[in-house]
Design a protein around this motif. Structure first.
Motif, PDB file in Angstrom:
ATOM      1  N   TYR A 146       0.840  -1.211   0.000  1.00 36.64           N
ATOM      2  CA  TYR A 146       0.000   0.000   0.000  1.00 36.64           C
ATOM      3  C   TYR A 146       0.873   1.258   0.000  1.00 36.64           C
ATOM      4  O   TYR A 146       0.581   2.231  -0.713  1.00 36.64           O
ATOM      5  N   LEU A 147       1.942   1.257   0.776  1.00 36.53           N
ATOM      6  CA  LEU A 147       2.849   2.410   0.797  1.00 36.53           C
ATOM      7  C   LEU A 147       3.511   2.595  -0.564  1.00 36.53           C
ATOM      8  O   LEU A 147       3.699   3.728  -1.027  1.00 36.53           O
ATOM      9  N   LEU A 148       3.864   1.485  -1.208  1.00 39.09           N
ATOM     10  CA  LEU A 148       4.454   1.579  -2.549  1.00 39.09           C
ATOM     11  C   LEU A 148       3.445   2.125  -3.553  1.00 39.09           C
ATOM     12  O   LEU A 148       3.821   2.837  -4.493  1.00 39.09           O
ATOM     13  N   GLN A 149       2.169   1.801  -3.355  1.00 35.33           N
ATOM     14  CA  GLN A 149       1.132   2.324  -4.245  1.00 35.33           C
ATOM     15  C   GLN A 149       1.053   3.851  -4.192  1.00 35.33           C
ATOM     16  O   GLN A 149       0.650   4.494  -5.165  1.00 35.33           O
ATOM     17  N   LEU A 150       1.423   4.421  -3.052  1.00 36.12           N
ATOM     18  CA  LEU A 150       1.316   5.866  -2.868  1.00 36.12           C
ATOM     19  C   LEU A 150       2.450   6.637  -3.535  1.00 36.12           C
ATOM     20  O   LEU A 150       2.384   7.860  -3.650  1.00 36.12           O
ATOM     21  N   ILE A 151       3.489   5.928  -3.975  1.00 35.78           N
ATOM     22  CA  ILE A 151       4.638   6.593  -4.598  1.00 35.78           C
ATOM     23  C   ILE A 151       4.333   6.853  -6.065  1.00 35.78           C
ATOM     24  O   ILE A 151       4.124   5.905  -6.845  1.00 35.78           O
ATOM     25  N   PRO A 152       4.296   8.102  -6.482  1.00 32.61           N
ATOM     26  CA  PRO A 152       3.977   8.426  -7.890  1.00 32.61           C
ATOM     27  C   PRO A 152       5.004   7.830  -8.842  1.00 32.61           C
ATOM     28  O   PRO A 152       6.203   7.811  -8.557  1.00 32.61           O
ATOM     29  N   GLY A 153       4.531   7.334  -9.956  1.00 27.99           N
ATOM     30  CA  GLY A 153       5.419   6.851 -10.996  1.00 27.99           C
ATOM     31  C   GLY A 153       5.735   5.368 -10.946  1.00 27.99           C
ATOM     32  O   GLY A 153       6.178   4.806 -11.953  1.00 27.99           O
TER      33      GLY A 153
ATOM     34  N   VAL B   6      -3.249  -5.376  -2.990  1.00 25.00           N
ATOM     35  CA  VAL B   6      -3.364  -3.956  -3.322  1.00 25.00           C
ATOM     36  C   VAL B   6      -4.753  -3.462  -2.935  1.00 25.00           C
ATOM     37  O   VAL B   6      -5.715  -4.225  -2.930  1.00 25.00           O
ATOM     38  N   HIS B   7      -4.830  -2.167  -2.587  1.00 23.97           N
ATOM     39  CA  HIS B   7      -6.089  -1.586  -2.135  1.00 23.97           C
ATOM     40  C   HIS B   7      -6.280  -0.203  -2.744  1.00 23.97           C
ATOM     41  O   HIS B   7      -5.353   0.377  -3.320  1.00 23.97           O
ATOM     42  N   SER B   8      -7.473   0.308  -2.571  1.00 25.77           N
ATOM     43  CA  SER B   8      -7.783   1.644  -3.075  1.00 25.77           C
ATOM     44  C   SER B   8      -6.950   2.681  -2.337  1.00 25.77           C
ATOM     45  O   SER B   8      -6.928   2.719  -1.106  1.00 25.77           O
ATOM     46  N   THR B   9      -6.247   3.520  -3.087  1.00 18.96           N
ATOM     47  CA  THR B   9      -5.430   4.566  -2.465  1.00 18.96           C
ATOM     48  C   THR B   9      -6.237   5.823  -2.160  1.00 18.96           C
ATOM     49  O   THR B   9      -5.749   6.726  -1.491  1.00 18.96           O
ATOM     50  N   SER B  10      -7.464   5.877  -2.644  1.00 17.31           N
ATOM     51  CA  SER B  10      -8.310   7.050  -2.385  1.00 17.31           C
ATOM     52  C   SER B  10      -9.100   6.915  -1.092  1.00 17.31           C
ATOM     53  O   SER B  10      -9.720   7.875  -0.637  1.00 17.31           O
TER      54      SER B  10
END
Length: 291
Positions: free
Chosen positions: A96-103, A133-137
């Motif tokens: 989830y933390l990796l999902q928050l990293i742009p790019g 993986v989960h929704s980042t919003s």
């Protein structure tokens, strides 16, 4: 869950209770001597778990110096800590933390869509990776799922043993993806561990009922969560919930009906067979290509 002593049971039923704590039911066997042990009595070995007596024999001939990190990890495992549950939670939160990293595009690589199992773009890893993986919003998506995993993981990992619990989690997640393939639009995209977690609840429900435990509250919890999935505007993949629930119930039934020591090989083969069935069901759009 009922843990009545096996005083009135036959010899086969007695083997389902810890040899050191006759009032504690367990499906876990010592890998060295084959006796049944409860979470308090088990120590994680290189392969499987070991009872206290076999552990003492092993330690007598083992080297006396070990890295501190390894010693602490084994100590936690020896105390019956649900290390598989903690590991799954840790991996999911790290992703989830990796999902928050742009790019990085982690979500794009790991989410599931039925199209991933078609001739359009065959990407079978998504059947499993979607549960990490989960929704980042909406941060409550991952937090609620991990809280539920923490609750049911502690219950089931201690009862089933670490490898059985891991098989239950992964196969339930796979069943959730299969549910999306058969019940949702091919263009649907889903993320989340809900399918696997519904599988934990389904397995726990079956085990509770077969062993005579109370299930009323669990029925209510399941009913509420299933109904929420159909509420317009919530954007919840109820198909994954239903698939995971059914898959977990089937696996729970396998565990309960093959819990005797003499049925361990049968249990393994039934789990493998169920996994193969799920993989075959996931090939719907490979057998019947989309127009």
């Amino acid at each position: 869950m009922s843990t009545e002593p096996a005083g009135g049971a036959d010899a086969a039923d007695r083997s389902n209770y810890c040899y050191r704590h006759p009032d504690r039911q367990s499906f876990v066997l010592c890998q060295r001597c084959g006796r049944t042990i409860c979470p308090e009595c088990m120590t994680q070995g290189a392969v499987g778990v070991i009872c206290p007596e076999c552990m003492r024999e092993q330690r007598a001939s083992a080297p006396r110096t070990k890295p501190a990190v390894l010693t602490r990890a084994r100590s936690a495992a020896g105390r019956g800590a649900p290390v598989v549950t903690y590991t799954l939670i840790g991996i999911t939160l790290a992703v989830y933390l990796l999902q928050l990293i742009p790019g990085l595009g982690v979500t794009n690589w790991l989410y599931f869509t039925p199209l991933a199992m078609s001739d359009i773009a065959l990407q079978p890893w998504r059947l499993f990776t979607t549960m990490f993986v989960h929704s980042t919003s909406l941060i409550f998506h991952v937090l609620l799922n991990m809280y539920t995993l923490w609750i049911f993981g502690q219950l089931l990992e201690g009862l089933l043993g670490r490898w059985r619990f891991l098989a239950l989690y992964l196969l339930s997640g796979l069943a959730g993806s299969v549910g999306v393939i058969w019940l949702a639009d091919p263009n649907t995209s889903v993320v989340g561990a809900s399918g696997a977690i519904f599988g934990l609840m389904g397995a726990f429900l079956v085990i509770q009922r077969r062993l005579g435990g109370q299930t009323t509250q669990l029925f209510i919890l399941l009913g509420i969560n299933l109904v929420i999935g159909f509420v317009p505007g919530f954007n919840i993949a109820w198909q994954a919930h239903l698939g995971g629930l059914i898959g977990g119930a089937v696996i729970g039934l396998i565990f309960v009906e093959t819990r005797k020591r003499s049925q361990q090989a049968l249990q393994t083969w039934l789990l493998i067979a169920f996994g193969v069935v799920l993989l075959l069901l996931s090939c719907r759009y490979l057998v019947f290509p989309l127009a």
